[in-house]
Design a protein around this motif. Structure first.
Motif, mmCIF file in Angstrom:
data_model
loop_
_atom_site.group_PDB
_atom_site.id
_atom_site.type_symbol
_atom_site.label_atom_id
_atom_site.label_comp_id
_atom_site.label_asym_id
_atom_site.label_seq_id
_atom_site.Cartn_x
_atom_site.Cartn_y
_atom_site.Cartn_z
ATOM 1 N N ALA A 161 14.286 2.000 57.639
ATOM 2 C CA ALA A 161 15.289 2.814 58.308
ATOM 3 C C ALA A 161 14.610 4.018 58.943
ATOM 4 O O ALA A 161 13.773 4.673 58.315
ATOM 5 N N TRP B 110 21.034 5.767 61.268
ATOM 6 C CA TRP B 110 19.719 5.157 61.158
ATOM 7 C C TRP B 110 19.555 4.011 62.156
ATOM 8 O O TRP B 110 20.494 3.290 62.480
ATOM 9 N N VAL C 91 12.695 6.854 56.960
ATOM 10 C CA VAL C 91 13.548 7.501 55.963
ATOM 11 C C VAL C 91 13.537 6.732 54.656
ATOM 12 O O VAL C 91 13.339 7.296 53.579
ATOM 13 N N LEU D 245 15.173 7.668 61.286
ATOM 14 C CA LEU D 245 16.054 8.709 61.800
ATOM 15 C C LEU D 245 15.243 9.541 62.778
ATOM 16 O O LEU D 245 14.219 10.126 62.402
#
Length: 267
Positions: free
Chosen positions: A57, A43, A64, A59
């Motif tokens: 976070a 992340w 996320v 990705l």
């Protein structure tokens, strides 16, 4: 139901009421938590607009989860907490209390909505959120960065509780559906599995994996490599093996939060 995606590409909780819409970790120290999950799950992070102690976070550039810094004055456990979208946080909080469960925090107002943290009758902690989400929920679910399992005393009893509180299977346009598969309850929307509810938890069990809890599963391309990265960065492996949903390992981060990395989605 009329779509309520805003001009920023984010989704309103009114559109997907009853569905899990986000997950947040409240850590004791934000930077070490970011370093751990960045190294283990790949992340990256950006500020979330909810204060200096909270980040999103990412990705591959997509949101996320959230990681926040826990107030040191609170002696609360470090844990991953799922949030469910609701049309009215006040009405939902009232339904929670009416059914002998607990609203522990809130409702509180934030820049983009209102939220609260609750515990069901068996003690499993969850959040409710009314307002703008952190991303387009449909993209978030399509990417499937996390799926949830409720470990509870009785899955059927829990399904009735959450169904009444979050209006599952209510017949309202856009509501989540519920199916019973063997000993589990499966939560779906438009045929897509969002969560599973499993029986057998014991609130007095010394093993936290057996205690009632909402448990986060993060799909990863290589479970073994992810576990090795977690161990190198101070994590602990609590259990490993093949399941009906793929290979998975349950981990504890250096701060104590428990989560599972898995090779598959919820089914």
């Amino acid at each position: 139901m009329e779509m309520e995606t805003t001009a920023t590409g984010r989704t309103s909780s009114h559109e997907i009421f009853g569905a899990p819409c986000w997950i947040t970790l409240m850590a004791r120290d934000l930077e070490p938590a970011q370093a751990f999950y960045g190294a283990v799950l790949g992340w990256e992070f950006r500020r979330a607009g909810l204060g200096r102690g909270f980040s999103i976070a990412l990705l591959d550039g997509d949101p996320v989860a959230g990681i926040g810094s826990l107030d040191t004055a609170l002696r609360a456990p470090v844990t991953w907490t799922p949030y469910f979208a609701v049309a009215s946080v006040d009405e939902t909080a009232s339904r929670i209390r009416e059914r002998s469960a607990t609203v522990a925090v809130g409702p509180l107002r934030f820049a983009t909505g209102r939220g609260a943290i609750a515990a069901d009758r068996d003690g499993a902690v969850f959040g409710i959120w009314e307002g703008q989400l952190f991303s387009d929920w449909h993209v978030w679910r399509k990417n499937a960065p996390v799926w949830l399992r409720l470990r509870t005393r009785d899955a059927f009893d829990a399904a009735i509780f959450y169904g009444q509180v979050l209006e599952w299977a209510s017949g309202r346009p856009g509501c989540c559906e519920v199916e019973y598969q063997e000993d589990e309850v499966v939560l779906l929307q438009d045929g897509q599995i969002l969560a599973r509810l499993s029986s057998g938890a014991v609130d007095t069990a010394p093993d936290p994996l057996i205690q009632p809890r909402w448990h986060a599963h993060f799909p990863v391309p290589d479970v073994e490599a992810t576990v090795e990265a977690a161990l190198r960065h101070g994590g602990t492996a609590l259990g490993h093996g093949p399941t009906a949903y793929g290979t998975e390992t349950t981990l504890r981060d250096p701060d104590g939060a428990i989560f599972t990395v898995t090779s598959a989605g919820p089914g």
